[in-house]
Design an enzyme around this catalytic site. Structure first.
Site, mmCIF file in Angstrom:
data_model
loop_
_atom_site.group_PDB
_atom_site.id
_atom_site.type_symbol
_atom_site.label_atom_id
_atom_site.label_comp_id
_atom_site.label_asym_id
_atom_site.label_seq_id
_atom_site.Cartn_x
_atom_site.Cartn_y
_atom_site.Cartn_z
ATOM 1 N N SER A 1 0.712 -1.263 -0.089
ATOM 2 C CA SER A 1 0.035 -0.028 0.013
ATOM 3 C C SER A 1 1.041 1.002 0.046
ATOM 4 C CB SER A 1 -0.831 0.079 1.153
ATOM 5 O OG SER A 1 -2.269 0.639 0.844
ATOM 6 N N ASP B 1 -9.828 -6.793 -2.995
ATOM 7 C CA ASP B 1 -9.263 -5.309 -3.169
ATOM 8 C C ASP B 1 -9.563 -4.770 -4.954
ATOM 9 O OD1 ASP B 1 -8.214 -3.220 -3.089
ATOM 10 O OD2 ASP B 1 -5.776 -3.782 -2.593
ATOM 11 N N HIS C 1 -7.541 -5.074 1.242
ATOM 12 C CA HIS C 1 -7.008 -4.375 0.655
ATOM 13 C C HIS C 1 -5.459 -5.115 1.610
ATOM 14 C CE1 HIS C 1 -4.171 -0.996 -0.826
ATOM 15 N NE2 HIS C 1 -3.960 -0.663 0.306
#
Ligand code: NAG
Ligand code: NAG
Ligand code: NAG
Length: 271
Positions: free
Chosen positions: A171, A222, A249
């Site tokens: 991320s 995600d 995610h």
């Protein structure tokens, strides 16, 4: 008569051989004790690998110490480290060095809590997890450009003697890892992006020029960042992909076993 005597002699010889074999068997078995111990050791290692990948905690027979440290500088960088151990818990030389970054909602602590650092250590890898500036125990710092973020990672790797890291980057940490990959991908032994931000910042030509072996990991649910970054990263010529079913995610939290298995498989192929 002669014939009968011959048969008796043969029968006697067979009996003698049987008795001898019976008496000698323990000695023969003892003679082969050493190689069989080696086999056992190999089996234990296999078991450790299997157990590590199918459970979150490290195998109970081996204690893994996660040390913490702080690298001085501007900004100082806090990190956690697990050194590789063998099946008896003795420290060994690392098979590879794995550097773990973290997402916006996390710190290096995530990899300790999830058991990733210990799992890497019992599988013979050195694991280094870093708190990025402004997270966990690393003070904030105004990093404005890709160059500054690349320089920060470079400083960390050099100071800790990491020469050919496998860089794991979920991320938000894509802000650091992607410019590093594009500019200094040859320094990386492997790259494990997990739905990183910033993949749109680079062109198809830039991706196609990178030869770093890459494992793209993302959660099937995600559909935003995971799917988009996959689309960009799959242009890396030496990439493979693991899409974790039913995961969002932070897919490593949703499916830790599958995530750990995929990571270990990827690392074992890099050697
Ligand atoms: C692991 O640590 C625990 C708790 O400190 C200790 O009781 C145990 O003996 C250790 N095991 C090994 C194999 O060192
Ligand atoms: C994308 O590039 C711009 C311009 O260089 C930069 O400001 C921005 O931080 C980058 N985004 C990410 C997520 O790295
Ligand atoms: C990256 O993905 C975005 C969104 O899917 C797309 O618009 C863009 O063209 C892609 N960039 C590259 C270099 O593939």
């Amino acid at each position: 008569m002669n014939f009968l005597r011959n048969r008796l002699v043969v029968l006697g010889l067979v009996l003698l051989a049987t008795v001898l074999l019976y008496l000698l068997l323990p000695a023969i078995r003892q003679g082969s004790m050493e190689p069989s111990l080696d086999v056992q050791r190999v089996k234990l290692r296999e078991r450790l690998t299997a157990a590590g990948s199918s459970s979150l905690a490290p195998p109970p027979a081996v204690n893994v110490t996660v040390r913490t440290g702080q690298l001085p500088g501007d900004p100082p960088l806090f990190f956690r480290e697990a050194l590789p151990v063998d099946a008896a818990g003795r420290q060994i030389l690392p098979r590879l060095q794995v550097v773990l970054l973290h997402g916006q909602a996390f710190t290096s602590k995530n990899w300790e809590d999830l058991g990733t650092l210990a799992l890497l250590a019992v599988n013979g890898y050195q694991a280094l997890a870093l708190d990025l500036p402004g997270f966990g125990n690393s003070p904030d710092s105004a990093l404005k450009t890709d160059e500054q973020r690349v320089a920060l990672l470079q400083r960390f790797l050099e100071a800790l003697g990491v020469r050919a890291a496998v860089l794991l980057s979920p991320s938000m940490s894509g802000r650091f890892s992607l410019p590093f990959l594009v500019q200094r991908g040859t320094q990386l032994r492997g790259f494990v992006p997990i739905a990183p931000v910033g993949t749109r910042n680079f062109s198809a030509q830039q991706y196609q020029a990178i030869q770093t072996p890459t494992l793209i990991v993302y959660g099937e649910q995600d559909t935003n960042l995971g799917a988009q970054s996959y689309k960009n990263l799959s242009q890396l010529p030496r990439s493979s992909t693991v899409r974790l079913e039913g995961a969002g995610h932070a897919c490593y939290l949703d499916k830790p076993r599958e995530f750990h298995q995929a990571l270990l498989d990827f690392l074992s192929k890099l050697e």
